[in-house]
Every structure is written in C-alpha cells, then in structure tokens.
Design a protein around this motif. Structure first.
Motif, PDB file in Angstrom:
ATOM      1  N   TRP A 177       0.842  -1.190   0.000  1.00  0.00           N
ATOM      2  CA  TRP A 177       0.000   0.000   0.000  1.00  0.00           C
ATOM      3  C   TRP A 177       0.883   1.247   0.000  1.00  0.00           C
ATOM      4  O   TRP A 177       1.886   1.299   0.719  1.00  0.00           O
ATOM      5  CB  TRP A 177      -0.900   0.018   1.232  1.00  0.00           C
ATOM      6  CG  TRP A 177      -1.893  -1.111   1.289  1.00  0.00           C
ATOM      7  CD1 TRP A 177      -1.667  -2.388   1.731  1.00  0.00           C
ATOM      8  CD2 TRP A 177      -3.259  -1.065   0.876  1.00  0.00           C
ATOM      9  NE1 TRP A 177      -2.808  -3.134   1.617  1.00  0.00           N
ATOM     10  CE2 TRP A 177      -3.810  -2.346   1.104  1.00  0.00           C
ATOM     11  CE3 TRP A 177      -4.080  -0.067   0.353  1.00  0.00           C
ATOM     12  CZ2 TRP A 177      -5.130  -2.657   0.818  1.00  0.00           C
ATOM     13  CZ3 TRP A 177      -5.401  -0.369   0.064  1.00  0.00           C
ATOM     14  CH2 TRP A 177      -5.915  -1.648   0.302  1.00  0.00           C
ATOM     15  N   THR A 178       0.503   2.233  -0.783  1.00  0.00           N
ATOM     16  CA  THR A 178       1.240   3.500  -0.852  1.00  0.00           C
ATOM     17  C   THR A 178       0.400   4.614  -0.242  1.00  0.00           C
ATOM     18  O   THR A 178      -0.799   4.724  -0.523  1.00  0.00           O
ATOM     19  CB  THR A 178       1.568   3.868  -2.311  1.00  0.00           C
ATOM     20  OG1 THR A 178       2.326   2.816  -2.904  1.00  0.00           O
ATOM     21  CG2 THR A 178       2.372   5.168  -2.375  1.00  0.00           C
ATOM     22  N   VAL A 179       1.025   5.434   0.585  1.00  0.00           N
ATOM     23  CA  VAL A 179       0.325   6.580   1.165  1.00  0.00           C
ATOM     24  C   VAL A 179       0.189   7.640   0.071  1.00  0.00           C
ATOM     25  O   VAL A 179       1.170   8.250  -0.345  1.00  0.00           O
ATOM     26  CB  VAL A 179       1.082   7.162   2.371  1.00  0.00           C
ATOM     27  CG1 VAL A 179       0.280   8.307   2.997  1.00  0.00           C
ATOM     28  CG2 VAL A 179       1.362   6.083   3.416  1.00  0.00           C
ATOM     29  N   GLU A 239     -11.414   3.309  -2.858  1.00  0.00           N
ATOM     30  CA  GLU A 239     -10.168   2.626  -3.232  1.00  0.00           C
ATOM     31  C   GLU A 239      -9.119   2.672  -2.131  1.00  0.00           C
ATOM     32  O   GLU A 239      -8.013   2.171  -2.306  1.00  0.00           O
ATOM     33  CB  GLU A 239      -9.592   3.282  -4.486  1.00  0.00           C
ATOM     34  CG  GLU A 239      -9.194   4.748  -4.307  1.00  0.00           C
ATOM     35  CD  GLU A 239      -8.896   5.432  -5.611  1.00  0.00           C
ATOM     36  OE1 GLU A 239      -7.939   5.040  -6.293  1.00  0.00           O
ATOM     37  OE2 GLU A 239      -9.650   6.366  -5.963  1.00  0.00           O
ATOM     38  N   PHE A 240      -9.462   3.250  -0.977  1.00  0.00           N
ATOM     39  CA  PHE A 240      -8.469   3.503   0.068  1.00  0.00           C
ATOM     40  C   PHE A 240      -8.577   2.538   1.246  1.00  0.00           C
ATOM     41  O   PHE A 240      -9.640   2.014   1.562  1.00  0.00           O
ATOM     42  CB  PHE A 240      -8.631   4.924   0.618  1.00  0.00           C
ATOM     43  CG  PHE A 240      -8.485   6.005  -0.411  1.00  0.00           C
ATOM     44  CD1 PHE A 240      -7.245   6.309  -0.955  1.00  0.00           C
ATOM     45  CD2 PHE A 240      -9.586   6.723  -0.838  1.00  0.00           C
ATOM     46  CE1 PHE A 240      -7.102   7.309  -1.904  1.00  0.00           C
ATOM     47  CE2 PHE A 240      -9.469   7.730  -1.780  1.00  0.00           C
ATOM     48  CZ  PHE A 240      -8.218   8.023  -2.323  1.00  0.00           C
ATOM     49  N   SER A 241      -7.437   2.360   1.909  1.00  0.00           N
ATOM     50  CA  SER A 241      -7.403   1.788   3.247  1.00  0.00           C
ATOM     51  C   SER A 241      -6.806   2.853   4.142  1.00  0.00           C
ATOM     52  O   SER A 241      -6.066   3.728   3.681  1.00  0.00           O
ATOM     53  CB  SER A 241      -6.550   0.516   3.295  1.00  0.00           C
ATOM     54  OG  SER A 241      -6.650  -0.095   4.574  1.00  0.00           O
ATOM     55  N   GLY A 242      -7.144   2.801   5.417  1.00  0.00           N
ATOM     56  CA  GLY A 242      -6.625   3.796   6.343  1.00  0.00           C
ATOM     57  C   GLY A 242      -6.684   3.304   7.764  1.00  0.00           C
ATOM     58  O   GLY A 242      -7.336   2.300   8.071  1.00  0.00           O
ATOM     59  N   VAL A 243      -5.981   4.010   8.649  1.00  0.00           N
ATOM     60  CA  VAL A 243      -5.955   3.683  10.070  1.00  0.00           C
ATOM     61  C   VAL A 243      -6.290   4.949  10.849  1.00  0.00           C
ATOM     62  O   VAL A 243      -5.634   5.987  10.672  1.00  0.00           O
ATOM     63  CB  VAL A 243      -4.576   3.154  10.511  1.00  0.00           C
ATOM     64  CG1 VAL A 243      -4.614   2.747  11.979  1.00  0.00           C
ATOM     65  CG2 VAL A 243      -4.121   1.998   9.630  1.00  0.00           C
ATOM     66  N   PHE A 260      -3.516  10.729   9.772  1.00  0.00           N
ATOM     67  CA  PHE A 260      -4.340   9.855   8.937  1.00  0.00           C
ATOM     68  C   PHE A 260      -3.823   9.884   7.508  1.00  0.00           C
ATOM     69  O   PHE A 260      -3.735  10.941   6.886  1.00  0.00           O
ATOM     70  CB  PHE A 260      -5.802  10.293   8.960  1.00  0.00           C
ATOM     71  CG  PHE A 260      -6.741   9.313   8.302  1.00  0.00           C
ATOM     72  CD1 PHE A 260      -7.368   8.329   9.046  1.00  0.00           C
ATOM     73  CD2 PHE A 260      -6.977   9.365   6.936  1.00  0.00           C
ATOM     74  CE1 PHE A 260      -8.229   7.416   8.442  1.00  0.00           C
ATOM     75  CE2 PHE A 260      -7.837   8.462   6.322  1.00  0.00           C
ATOM     76  CZ  PHE A 260      -8.455   7.481   7.078  1.00  0.00           C
ATOM     77  N   GLY A 261      -3.489   8.705   6.973  1.00  0.00           N
ATOM     78  CA  GLY A 261      -3.015   8.602   5.605  1.00  0.00           C
ATOM     79  C   GLY A 261      -3.994   7.826   4.745  1.00  0.00           C
ATOM     80  O   GLY A 261      -4.578   6.832   5.201  1.00  0.00           O
ATOM     81  N   TYR A 262      -4.191   8.274   3.531  1.00  0.00           N
ATOM     82  CA  TYR A 262      -5.038   7.567   2.564  1.00  0.00           C
ATOM     83  C   TYR A 262      -4.130   6.639   1.761  1.00  0.00           C
ATOM     84  O   TYR A 262      -3.328   7.098   0.959  1.00  0.00           O
ATOM     85  CB  TYR A 262      -5.744   8.568   1.644  1.00  0.00           C
ATOM     86  CG  TYR A 262      -6.808   9.376   2.344  1.00  0.00           C
ATOM     87  CD1 TYR A 262      -8.150   9.051   2.196  1.00  0.00           C
ATOM     88  CD2 TYR A 262      -6.473  10.461   3.156  1.00  0.00           C
ATOM     89  CE1 TYR A 262      -9.146   9.794   2.827  1.00  0.00           C
ATOM     90  CE2 TYR A 262      -7.459  11.202   3.796  1.00  0.00           C
ATOM     91  CZ  TYR A 262      -8.783  10.866   3.627  1.00  0.00           C
ATOM     92  OH  TYR A 262      -9.761  11.594   4.268  1.00  0.00           O
ATOM     93  N   LEU A 263      -4.255   5.337   1.996  1.00  0.00           N
ATOM     94  CA  LEU A 263      -3.388   4.353   1.359  1.00  0.00           C
ATOM     95  C   LEU A 263      -4.077   3.723   0.159  1.00  0.00           C
ATOM     96  O   LEU A 263      -5.245   3.345   0.233  1.00  0.00           O
ATOM     97  CB  LEU A 263      -2.990   3.263   2.352  1.00  0.00           C
ATOM     98  CG  LEU A 263      -2.055   3.701   3.482  1.00  0.00           C
ATOM     99  CD1 LEU A 263      -2.856   4.104   4.705  1.00  0.00           C
ATOM    100  CD2 LEU A 263      -1.092   2.589   3.847  1.00  0.00           C
ATOM    101  N   VAL A 264      -3.315   3.596  -0.923  1.00  0.00           N
ATOM    102  CA  VAL A 264      -3.826   3.009  -2.158  1.00  0.00           C
ATOM    103  C   VAL A 264      -3.063   1.718  -2.432  1.00  0.00           C
ATOM    104  O   VAL A 264      -1.825   1.687  -2.370  1.00  0.00           O
ATOM    105  CB  VAL A 264      -3.655   3.979  -3.343  1.00  0.00           C
ATOM    106  CG1 VAL A 264      -4.087   3.331  -4.643  1.00  0.00           C
ATOM    107  CG2 VAL A 264      -4.454   5.247  -3.092  1.00  0.00           C
ATOM    108  N   GLY A 265      -3.804   0.651  -2.743  1.00  0.00           N
ATOM    109  CA  GLY A 265      -3.178  -0.632  -3.038  1.00  0.00           C
ATOM    110  C   GLY A 265      -3.211  -0.949  -4.521  1.00  0.00           C
ATOM    111  O   GLY A 265      -3.493  -0.090  -5.365  1.00  0.00           O
ATOM    112  N   THR A 266      -2.948  -2.203  -4.828  1.00  0.00           N
ATOM    113  CA  THR A 266      -2.909  -2.641  -6.228  1.00  0.00           C
ATOM    114  C   THR A 266      -3.999  -3.659  -6.548  1.00  0.00           C
ATOM    115  O   THR A 266      -4.134  -4.070  -7.689  1.00  0.00           O
ATOM    116  CB  THR A 266      -1.538  -3.278  -6.536  1.00  0.00           C
ATOM    117  OG1 THR A 266      -1.282  -4.331  -5.594  1.00  0.00           O
ATOM    118  CG2 THR A 266      -0.420  -2.241  -6.431  1.00  0.00           C
ATOM    119  N   ASP A 267      -4.782  -4.048  -5.532  1.00  0.00           N
ATOM    120  CA  ASP A 267      -5.815  -5.064  -5.702  1.00  0.00           C
ATOM    121  C   ASP A 267      -7.181  -4.404  -5.544  1.00  0.00           C
ATOM    122  O   ASP A 267      -7.575  -4.034  -4.437  1.00  0.00           O
ATOM    123  CB  ASP A 267      -5.622  -6.169  -4.660  1.00  0.00           C
ATOM    124  CG  ASP A 267      -6.548  -7.358  -4.862  1.00  0.00           C
ATOM    125  OD1 ASP A 267      -7.562  -7.202  -5.575  1.00  0.00           O
ATOM    126  OD2 ASP A 267      -6.271  -8.430  -4.305  1.00  0.00           O
TER     127      ASP A 267
END
Length: 200
Positions: free
Chosen positions: A112-114, A155-159, A123-130
């Motif tokens: 995942w890329t921030v 399309e994001f993952s976050g914590v 808080f970061g918006y992370l983008v993956g490839t799947d």
C-alpha cells in the motif's frame, strides 16, 4: 496539468486523477530543487511551497516526467500489524464476494502506498494494487471510531490515529501509533511511503 498561483510563495498543480497525481508526486519529491520548501499532495492536486522563485519552480514542475507506479518501491515497505476483528469485516466480505479469510489475504498480500494525508493528524489515505477491496463507505457513519481502527472506503485503506467519528468499513485494529508529537516527523504515514499490513 494546470498550474495556479497561490500567493507569491506557492503553486497549486492540478492533475487529472489520483493515479496521475501520485505518479508526479513520486517524481517531484525526489527531484525537488532548493527553491522548493514543501510538497503537499492531495487527491488531484499538489501544493508546491517555494522560496519565491516561482518562475524557476514552475519550469521545474512542467519539465518533470511522472514516475512509473508499477516500479518496485525504492525502500522496503514498513509493516503495520493488524488484528482482523473489525465490526464490518463480514459486510466487506459480502460486498466483495470474498470470504473473510480472502479479505484478510487481499489486505495483507499487497503493498500500500500513502497517497496523501488528511482528515486528522496522522491519517493517511493508502492506495493498493488489488481492486477487489474497493467498497463504499458505510451508509450511516459511526459517531465514534476507536483509535487504531483499520478501515476501507472506496479505493483507500486507512488507520484512524485517534478516536473520532467515521464512516469507513472497519476490518481490524492495530496498536501501531500513527501520530506521535515526540517523533520526527510525528506522522508515521508520510505521502509517498509504502506499507504492508500483517495479520497478528
């Protein structure tokens, strides 16, 4: 791209979409001249703060080519350990047509890329490839989401770095500290950095 002046010490660069923004940010951050003081990416823009030499900075922006997002990360991704016990894990599985185990594997088996930061400090918006994990936000946001909650939205993952309201689909939690004012920089998730999630 479109360049817009923001006062006499910043330029706002507008891009077509998030992918283009991330590709250009990756190139700009490694080639920034001394005139550039800060780069602040967002979903479709990058704010370039500079020392007042706007003509030189604008020429550098226009001459910069986008990076290849498919290229391997320049450094080894960081790791965020996650307990996959989120309240929405089963709902995410149903929405994606995956089993809960497959959701966890899809989340942990990619880098995942921030893309950018926002919403709350750390808080970061992370983008993956799947793209199998692309899910909508909850129809009704929660009034309180515990700190450390790991979620998905679009399309994001976050914590969540601290307790706050939120409408993301919660799939787990982590004890990793996302924001620490004693750390330099305080935010663990810096734009352009990469991470993997690891199941505890």
């Amino acid at each position: 791209m479109i360049l817009r002046s923001c006062g006499d010490r910043a330029i706002l660069v507008e891009y077509f979409d998030l992918a283009e923004t991330m590709a250009f940010f990756a190139s700009l951050r490694v080639s920034a001249p001394e005139d550039v003081e800060e780069l602040v990416p967002a979903a479709r823009t990058i704010l370039v703060r500079h020392n007042g030499n706007s003509d030189s900075v604008a020429a550098w922006i226009r001459a910069t080519e986008p990076a290849d997002r498919a290229a391997a990360p320049a450094t080894e991704p960081g790791v965020i350990a996650v307990h996959y016990d989120g309240a929405d894990l089963a709902d995410v599985a149903e929405a994606t047509g995956l089993t809960t185990r497959e959701v966890i594997l899809a989340h942990t088996e990619q880098v995942w890329t921030v893309a950018f930061a926002g919403f709350a400090p750390g808080f970061g918006y992370l983008v993956g490839t799947d793209d199998r994990l692309h899910v909508p936000r909850r129809a009704t946001p929660r009034t309180t989401v515990p700190a450390g909650s790991v979620g998905l939205a679009g399309e994001f993952s976050g914590v969540y770095p601290r307790s706050s309201p939120g409408g993301w689909q919660l799939i787990g939690h982590t004890e990793t500290v996302l924001w620490d004012i004693e750390r330099t920089p305080p935010a663990l998730l810096q734009p352009g950095t990469t991470f993997r999630f690891e199941q505890v």
